[in-house]
Design an enzyme around this catalytic site. Structure first.
Site, PDB file in Angstrom:
ATOM      1  CB  SER A 192      -0.946   0.007   1.210  1.00 50.86           C
ATOM      2  OG  SER A 192      -0.215  -0.062   2.424  1.00 50.86           O
ATOM      3  CG  HIS A 220      -4.280  -1.592  -1.952  1.00 51.38           C
ATOM      4  ND1 HIS A 220      -4.802  -0.318  -2.004  1.00 51.38           N
ATOM      5  CD2 HIS A 220      -3.906  -1.792  -0.659  1.00 51.38           C
ATOM      6  CE1 HIS A 220      -4.732   0.236  -0.804  1.00 51.38           C
ATOM      7  NE2 HIS A 220      -4.194  -0.638   0.029  1.00 51.38           N
ATOM      8  CE  LYS A 251      -7.378  -0.655   0.811  1.00 49.72           C
ATOM      9  NZ  LYS A 251      -8.091  -0.982   2.057  1.00 49.72           N
TER      10      LYS A 251
END
Length: 410
Positions: A192, A220, A251
């Site tokens: 990240s 992610h 996300k």
């Protein structure tokens, strides 16, 4: 109480230590409002701009209309709605696994799954399970893994061995020298703070060689990586029985929640032994409706993901042409190195004067001297916004005399 008061007094004397979070009056999609002023966010994890899309809002509204605001029950005690099973089926299919299990948040997923996996034999003893032998466990974790991974491993009580970031030789040395019966390699899929992608095929090769499992945090990557948004496995076309997927729903999917996708027998063990699943309420029904719709939207609306990657390539090219030092070009997370913590904060503050909100990431999230602006691209950024941000960064660099640099890592 005395030590807590001492900490509070120390924090009051050192205001830079704390976190002064801005109060926003709308959520970035990527445009939003803060302190009565309009901004464009280059920090939101809402990669595909689904969170405020009409289709996702309508799906959440259907959940509210059918079930109300919240599920106040444990899924083990009357709260196991059919929509949760629907989402779990879709997530298992997405990750090409036979099962999946939902948690209330992504952070809670790592805490619950990692702490429970290695304690499951002990917990199952309460139900009458008697193992044929005593097993020992060890985790092998990348030094840059998310704090939720580190906390989950700590709570497990198992041995932990940290390998240097993305250093497969160091990881292999640790695996070779360890005699635990059960070894689990744990890694972020996309890191990240650096934006680089873990070498999943190599991790699985080591797992095969040393009889280990691989637990990959694809927070992610899910919805972003791969031709269809399937995540890191689809990105590498790499599927394996030794692989356990973890992901978040907050996300790319624009909602809330987390999940583990694995062989069904692993998921059933977690349902039985993970307090973070069974001894808490789960995600609200409207969020489950939204997630189910979001999974379909990633497939039905590929133009969102295509736009995201076009924007990523455009911004990377802008940064390289202006000789900024960027850490990685692999994902929509594009960190730009500033160096000094205070200089990074000031750079971000001055960018707000141009109407751009960018995160300044500094110690302890990254090493001292490696403070950075973490730029996150979004499917709904326009070419004009990206060009304007790049121009603003050049202007701020000149004002503050931040040195230019070459690309650090690709």
């Amino acid at each position: 109480m005395k030590e807590f008061k001492q900490i509070a007094e120390w924090m009051s004397r050192n205001p830079d230590v704390g976190h002064d979070s801005p109060i926003v009056s709308s959520l970035p999609s990527p445009n939003f409002e803060m302190d009565g002023k309009p901004y464009t966010s280059f920090s939101t994890n809402n990669y595909l701009a689904l969170a405020t899309s009409r289709r996702l809002v309508a799906a959440a509204q259907r959940g509210l209309d059918k079930y109300g605001v919240a599920n106040c029950e444990s899924r083990l005690l009357g709260g196991d709605l059919d929509v949760y099973r629907e989402v779990e089926f879709k997530l298992a299919h997405l990750k090409k696994k036979s099962g999946s299990i939902l948690y209330a948040t992504g952070y809670l997923t790592n805490l619950g799954a990692l702490s429970s996996l290695v304690r499951s034999p002990l917990i199952c003893r309460a139900y009458g399970f008697r193992p044929t032998s005593r097993m020992t466990y060890a985790f092998f974790t990348d030094e840059y893994n998310h704090i939720s991974i580190r906390e989950g491993i700590r709570l497990s009580g198992a041995d932990r061995f940290t390998y240097r970031h993305a250093d497969l030789n160091h990881l292999e040395m640790l695996l070779r020298e360890n005699d635990a019966h059960s070894k689990i390699i744990v890694s972020d899929g996309v890191f990240s703070q650096d934006g680089d992608i873990a070498a999943l095929p190599d991790l699985l090769n080591l797992a095969e060689k040393y009889d280990a499992m691989v637990y990959i945090d694809d927070a992610h990557g899910t919805g972003v990586l791969g031709p269809n948004g399937g995540g890191i496995s689809e990105h590498f076309q790499c599927y394996h029985e030794r692989l356990i997927h973890m992901g978040t729903l907050s996300k790319a999917y624009g909602a809330i929640g987390g999940f583990v996708a694995a062989d069904e027998w692993i998921c059933e063990i977690l349902r039985l032994t993970s307090p973070a699943y069974g001894f808490t309420s789960t995600l609200p029904p409207d969020q489950a409706f939204a997630v189910s719709e979001a999974i379909d939207m990633v497939t039905d609306e590929p133009e969102r993901r295509l736009s995201l990657w076009e924007n990523q390539r455009m911004f990377v090219n802008q940064m390289l042409s202006q000789d900024f030092e960027i850490v990685s070009t692999q994902t929509p997370i594009v960190p730009v190195i500033i160096g000094d913590d205070c200089a990074s904060d000031e750079f971000a503050r001055q960018l707000r004067g141009f109407g751009f909100y960018v995160d300044s990431v500094k110690f302890p999230a990254v090493a001292k001297g490696k403070a950075r602006l973490r730029i996150i691209l979004n499917a709904h950024h326009t070419r004009e916004q990206i060009q304007a941000l790049a121009h603003a960064m050049v202007v701020v660099r000149e004002i503050n005399r931040v040195p230019s640099a070459q690309l650090a890592v690709v």
